[in-house]
Each structure stands twice: as structure tokens, then as C-alpha cells.
Design an enzyme around this catalytic site. Structure first.
Site, PDB file in Angstrom:
ATOM      1  N   SER A 151       0.827  -1.205   0.000  1.00 27.33           N
ATOM      2  CA  SER A 151       0.000   0.000   0.000  1.00 27.33           C
ATOM      3  C   SER A 151       0.860   1.253   0.000  1.00 27.33           C
ATOM      4  CB  SER A 151      -0.927  -0.014   1.206  1.00 27.33           C
ATOM      5  OG  SER A 151      -0.236  -0.404   2.354  1.00 27.33           O
ATOM      6  N   HIS A 186      -2.563  -2.962  -6.347  1.00 24.96           N
ATOM      7  CA  HIS A 186      -3.022  -2.589  -5.009  1.00 24.96           C
ATOM      8  C   HIS A 186      -4.543  -2.620  -4.864  1.00 24.96           C
ATOM      9  CE1 HIS A 186      -3.460   0.579  -1.650  1.00 24.96           C
ATOM     10  NE2 HIS A 186      -3.348  -0.615  -1.141  1.00 24.96           N
ATOM     11  N   GLU A 197      -5.498  -0.082  -7.714  1.00 25.85           N
ATOM     12  CA  GLU A 197      -4.466   0.853  -8.195  1.00 25.85           C
ATOM     13  C   GLU A 197      -3.385   0.043  -8.898  1.00 25.85           C
ATOM     14  OE1 GLU A 197      -3.240   4.648  -5.616  1.00 25.85           O
ATOM     15  OE2 GLU A 197      -3.551   2.889  -4.378  1.00 25.85           O
ATOM     16  N   ASN A 244      -3.776   5.992  -0.645  1.00 27.49           N
ATOM     17  CA  ASN A 244      -3.250   6.130   0.715  1.00 27.49           C
ATOM     18  C   ASN A 244      -2.530   7.450   0.953  1.00 27.49           C
ATOM     19  OD1 ASN A 244      -4.308   3.791   1.734  1.00 27.49           O
ATOM     20  ND2 ASN A 244      -2.612   2.560   0.974  1.00 27.49           N
TER      21      ASN A 244
HETATM   22  N1  CAA Z   1     -16.869 -10.040   1.389  1.00 25.85           N
HETATM   23  C1  CAA Z   1     -17.949 -10.054   0.602  1.00 25.85           C
HETATM   24  N2  CAA Z   1     -18.942  -9.148   0.703  1.00 25.85           N
HETATM   25  C2  CAA Z   1     -18.840  -8.217   1.673  1.00 25.85           C
HETATM   26  C3  CAA Z   1     -17.726  -8.153   2.557  1.00 25.85           C
HETATM   27  C4  CAA Z   1     -16.716  -9.123   2.381  1.00 25.85           C
HETATM   28  N3  CAA Z   1     -15.621  -9.130   3.141  1.00 25.85           N
HETATM   29  N4  CAA Z   1     -17.916  -7.098   3.401  1.00 25.85           N
HETATM   30  C5  CAA Z   1     -19.078  -6.529   3.071  1.00 25.85           C
HETATM   31  N5  CAA Z   1     -19.643  -7.191   2.025  1.00 25.85           N
HETATM   32  C6  CAA Z   1     -20.859  -6.839   1.301  1.00 25.85           C
HETATM   33  C7  CAA Z   1     -22.125  -7.111   2.058  1.00 25.85           C
HETATM   34  O1  CAA Z   1     -22.559  -8.443   1.877  1.00 25.85           O
HETATM   35  C8  CAA Z   1     -23.086  -6.106   1.447  1.00 25.85           C
HETATM   36  O2  CAA Z   1     -23.551  -6.591   0.187  1.00 25.85           O
HETATM   37  P1  CAA Z   1     -24.888  -6.021  -0.582  1.00 25.85           P
HETATM   38  O3  CAA Z   1     -24.561  -4.595  -0.951  1.00 25.85           O
HETATM   39  O4  CAA Z   1     -25.029  -6.915  -1.752  1.00 25.85           O
HETATM   40  O5  CAA Z   1     -25.984  -6.103   0.401  1.00 25.85           O
HETATM   41  C9  CAA Z   1     -22.208  -4.906   1.185  1.00 25.85           C
HETATM   42  O6  CAA Z   1     -20.874  -5.419   1.109  1.00 25.85           O
HETATM   43  C10 CAA Z   1     -22.283  -3.882   2.291  1.00 25.85           C
HETATM   44  O7  CAA Z   1     -21.950  -4.528   3.528  1.00 25.85           O
HETATM   45  P2  CAA Z   1     -22.768  -4.360   4.895  1.00 25.85           P
HETATM   46  O8  CAA Z   1     -24.223  -4.129   4.609  1.00 25.85           O
HETATM   47  O9  CAA Z   1     -22.400  -5.498   5.794  1.00 25.85           O
HETATM   48  O10 CAA Z   1     -22.114  -3.129   5.608  1.00 25.85           O
HETATM   49  P3  CAA Z   1     -21.961  -1.630   5.154  1.00 25.85           P
HETATM   50  O11 CAA Z   1     -23.045  -1.168   4.266  1.00 25.85           O
HETATM   51  O12 CAA Z   1     -21.700  -0.947   6.426  1.00 25.85           O
HETATM   52  O13 CAA Z   1     -20.633  -1.655   4.262  1.00 25.85           O
HETATM   53  C11 CAA Z   1     -18.320  -1.511   3.944  1.00 25.85           C
HETATM   54  C12 CAA Z   1     -19.437  -2.179   4.714  1.00 25.85           C
HETATM   55  C13 CAA Z   1     -18.416  -1.909   2.469  1.00 25.85           C
HETATM   56  C14 CAA Z   1     -17.016  -2.065   4.516  1.00 25.85           C
HETATM   57  C15 CAA Z   1     -18.433   0.042   4.081  1.00 25.85           C
HETATM   58  O14 CAA Z   1     -18.515   0.397   5.429  1.00 25.85           O
HETATM   59  C16 CAA Z   1     -17.299   0.803   3.443  1.00 25.85           C
HETATM   60  O15 CAA Z   1     -17.279   1.012   2.252  1.00 25.85           O
HETATM   61  N6  CAA Z   1     -16.312   1.236   4.274  1.00 25.85           N
HETATM   62  C17 CAA Z   1     -15.132   1.958   3.808  1.00 25.85           C
HETATM   63  C18 CAA Z   1     -14.144   0.966   3.276  1.00 25.85           C
HETATM   64  C19 CAA Z   1     -12.904   1.647   2.770  1.00 25.85           C
HETATM   65  O16 CAA Z   1     -12.742   2.854   2.781  1.00 25.85           O
HETATM   66  N7  CAA Z   1     -11.968   0.813   2.307  1.00 25.85           N
HETATM   67  C20 CAA Z   1     -10.714   1.276   1.822  1.00 25.85           C
HETATM   68  C21 CAA Z   1      -9.730   1.159   2.924  1.00 25.85           C
HETATM   69  S1  CAA Z   1      -8.172   1.724   2.365  1.00 25.85           S
HETATM   70  C22 CAA Z   1      -7.451   0.421   1.709  1.00 25.85           C
HETATM   71  O17 CAA Z   1      -7.931  -0.681   1.714  1.00 25.85           O
HETATM   72  C23 CAA Z   1      -6.145   0.662   1.121  1.00 25.85           C
HETATM   73  C24 CAA Z   1      -4.985   0.363   1.985  1.00 25.85           C
HETATM   74  O18 CAA Z   1      -3.966  -0.026   1.441  1.00 25.85           O
HETATM   75  C25 CAA Z   1      -4.962   0.622   3.433  1.00 25.85           C
END
Ligand code: CAA
Length: 291
Positions: free
Chosen positions: A119, A140, A152, A190
Site C-alpha cells: 500500500s 493494489h 491501483e 493512501n
Molecule cells: N466479502 C464479501 N462481501 C462483503 C464483505 C466481504 N468481506 N464485506 C461486506 N460485504 C458486502 C455485504 O454483503 C453487502 O452486500 P450487498 O450490498 O449486496 O448487500 C455490502 O458489502 C455492504 O456490507 P454491509 O451491509 O455489511 O455493511 P456496510 O453497508 O456498512 O458496508 C463496507 C461495509 C463496504 C465495509 C463500508 O462500510 C465501506 O465502504 N467502508 C469503507 C471501506 C474503505 O474505505 N476501504 C478502503 C480502505 S483503504 C485500503 O484498503 C487501502 C490500503 O492499502 C490501506
């Protein structure tokens, strides 16, 4: 360059998600880790997440069964050398990543593409320690991998067009969108996201707001799906700190200095969800702020 098989090194949070989406997209996946327990846990997590997708109608039972059947696990790193595309997704520490690539080199097929899901670490520097910097690049993914639409793609200084295009095709086959970033510390997502999280920790450290008010402000005031401290716990506080250190060292600008409170949480071993404690305590029914 047609990619049929993918080797994923590291069965942690990112590795299991990458194996999941690759298997669903029709690639033969070999998931590798130094720990059998981590491999077993990853398989169980993938199955659980696919069951969730089946129950929401995103995939069929048959697709799940076929995808699970395409996935094998191995603790032998040299097995990964026979795949067409390697995605290293081990711990975010340069010495670990370098040692993995070094160990892998003797067993690599000549045309295998090497990538890292780092990352923040320099792709050019990682590539320079291998025998194929032209077939090396950054790949990424975002967490949670099955849900987030972006990958990415980062070219090192020597990455050739054929390698870049082959990786771009893989992203398209996953049904995801790629964004191209140049090889500078922390790339695009990031570079912007983690200093925002670090600023949220400073906001807490300086007493401007509580954990709850900071997260509520950004969720309701800026329409973020998660508040920055909740997101930090989700990413892992150790990873957030590692990224801030890469930005601070690589760009030599004090605006990237990690908040001492972030360092303190990491030193305590409170790394977020994966250790059940971070800015929130996850050991009970509902997460409770730890300050
Ligand atoms: N596998 C499969 N499906 C998943 C899952 C997983 N691990 N986690 C969530 N889902 C699915 C759910 O089944 C649900 O599906 P539907 O839309 O079909 O109903 C959908 O995703 C939404 O999940 P939830 O209803 O359980 O929960 P939510 O609406 O609160 O969403 C979230 C959860 C998608 C994690 C949301 O909170 C979100 O987008 N958060 C921000 C995530 C983010 O910013 N990620 C980037 C981090 S930075 C990074 O990763 C880079 C790095 O290098 C650090």
C-alpha cells in the site's frame, strides 16, 4: 501474455480477499502462507464471505462451489513460482517483502509476472532486487476486496507495457476499475486517505472531539461510509502507522508526521479489529470507544 493462474502470497486480510475475487473470476488460485493456521482461517473466511454473497444473490451456489474448487493452499513458496501472476500480499514491511521475492526467484517460470499489493512501498525498489524489473509492478487492492471496486496499478521505473496491459486486463476480468498511479510513496489512495486518518487521530489527541464525535462528524458531515477512526481500526493501526512512516521518510515533509497517539496504540498492540481493540473495543456485543 494470457494469465490463467494466480499465486497469492500471504493469507491475511488482503490475501484472502484477493484469492476470493480471483477464484470467482475464473483464475486457478494458489494461496501461500508460512502458517497452516492462517491458510485454514483464510479458506474459512473466503467461504463465509462467499456464502454471504450467495445469500444476497450476488453469486450462485454453483459459482461458489466452482470458485472454491479452483483454490488450493500451500506452505511451499516454490509452488507459487509456477503460476502466471504472483501477487505478494504479506505484511507491510519492506524487509519481509524483499526476503519473499528473494526466496521465490529460483523457482520462478521465466515469464511469470511479479506484483506486490503493497500500500505504500516503492515498487521500483522492490523490483530492483528481482531478476525481472520489467515484469514487476504494483497491484493494489482495497479492503474489503470483494466489495471495493478499485485496483491501483503502479508502474515501477522499468515496468514494460506488456506487463502493465496484462495486469489491466486482469482487473477488468475481476469486474473492477483500475486507476494508474506513479511510483511515489503511498501512491494515490493512501497518500490522501491515511493523512486524513492521521489528522483524525490528532483531532482526538488534541481533545478537539471524542472518538464518537469525530466519526459521526465525518460519516454524517462528509458522507463517508465509515468514520476515520472506525476505518483506521478496519485497515489496521499498524498498517496506518507504517504508511505514515513511508510518507514521512519518503517525502521528508513534517506534515506527514505520525500522531504520537497512533504510535501509542500500535505499541500497546491495540491494532484495531484484528486484535479486537483499537480506537474501539470489539470484544463485546457492540464496539465501544476506548477513550
Ligand atoms: N466479502 C464479501 N462481501 C462483503 C464483505 C466481504 N468481506 N464485506 C461486506 N460485504 C458486502 C455485504 O454483503 C453487502 O452486500 P450487498 O450490498 O449486496 O448487500 C455490502 O458489502 C455492504 O456490507 P454491509 O451491509 O455489511 O455493511 P456496510 O453497508 O456498512 O458496508 C463496507 C461495509 C463496504 C465495509 C463500508 O462500510 C465501506 O465502504 N467502508 C469503507 C471501506 C474503505 O474505505 N476501504 C478502503 C480502505 S483503504 C485500503 O484498503 C487501502 C490500503 O492499502 C490501506
Amino acid at each position: 501474455m494470457t494469465i490463467k493462474s494466480v499465486g497469492v502470497i500471504g493469507a491475511g486480510q488482503m490475501g484472502n480477499g484477493i484469492a476470493h475475487v480471483m477464484a470467482l473470476a475464473g483464475y486457478d488460485v494458489l494461496l501461500n502462507d508460512i502458517s497452516q493456521a492462517a491458510l485454514d482461517k483464510a479458506r474459512a473466511t473466503i467461504e463465509k464471505n462467499m456464502v454471504r454473497q450467495v445469500s444476497r444473490g450476488a453469486i450462485s451456489e454453483d459459482e461458489m462451489k466452482t470458485a472454491m474448487g479452483r483454490m488450493t493452499t500451500s506452505m511451499t513458496l516454490s509452488d507459487v513460482g509456477q503460476t502466471d501472476l504472483v501477487i505478494e500480499s504479506a505484511t507491510e514491511r519492506e524487509s519481509i517483502k524483499q526476503a519473499i521475492f528473494e526466496d521465490l526467484l529460483p523457482s520462478l517460470k521465466p515469464n511469470t509476472i511479479l506484483t506486490s499489493n503493497t500500500s505504500s512501498i516503492s515498487i521500483t525498489r522492490l523490483a530492483s532486487r528481482t531478476d525481472r524489473p520489467e515484469r514487476f509492478m504494483g497491484f493494489h487492492f482495497m479492503n474489503p476486496v470483494p466489495v471495493m471496486k478499485l485496483v491501483e496499478l503502479i508502474r515501477g521505473i522499468a515496468t514494460d507495457e506488456a506487463t502493465f496491459n496484462a495486469c489491466k486486463e486482469v482487473v477488468a476480468r475481476l469486474g473492477k476499475t483500475s486507476a494508474t498511479a506513479e511510483d511515489f510513496p503511498a501512491f494515490i489512495v493512501n497518500r490522501i486517505l491515511v493523512p486524513m486518518i492521521n489528522e483524525a487521530v490528532y483531532t482526538l489527541y488534541e481533545g478537539v472531539g471524542s472518538i464518537e464525535s469525530i466519526d459521526t462528524s465525518m460519516k454524517l458531515g462528509a458522507a463517508h461510509p465509515m468514520g476515520p477512526l472506525e476505518l483506521a481500526d478496519f485497515i489496521g493501526l499498524d498498517t496506518c502507522l507504517a504508511i505514515m512512516n513511508v510518507l514521512h521518510d519518503g517525502l521528508a515533509d513534517t506534515k506527514y508526521r505520525p500522531c504520537p497517539l497512533l504510535t501509542k496504540y500500535v505499541e500497546a498492540g491495540w491494532l484495531g479489529r484484528k486484535t479486537q481493540r483499537g480506537f474501539y473495543d470489539y470484544r463485546g456485543e457492540v464496539p465501544v470507544p476506548t477513550r
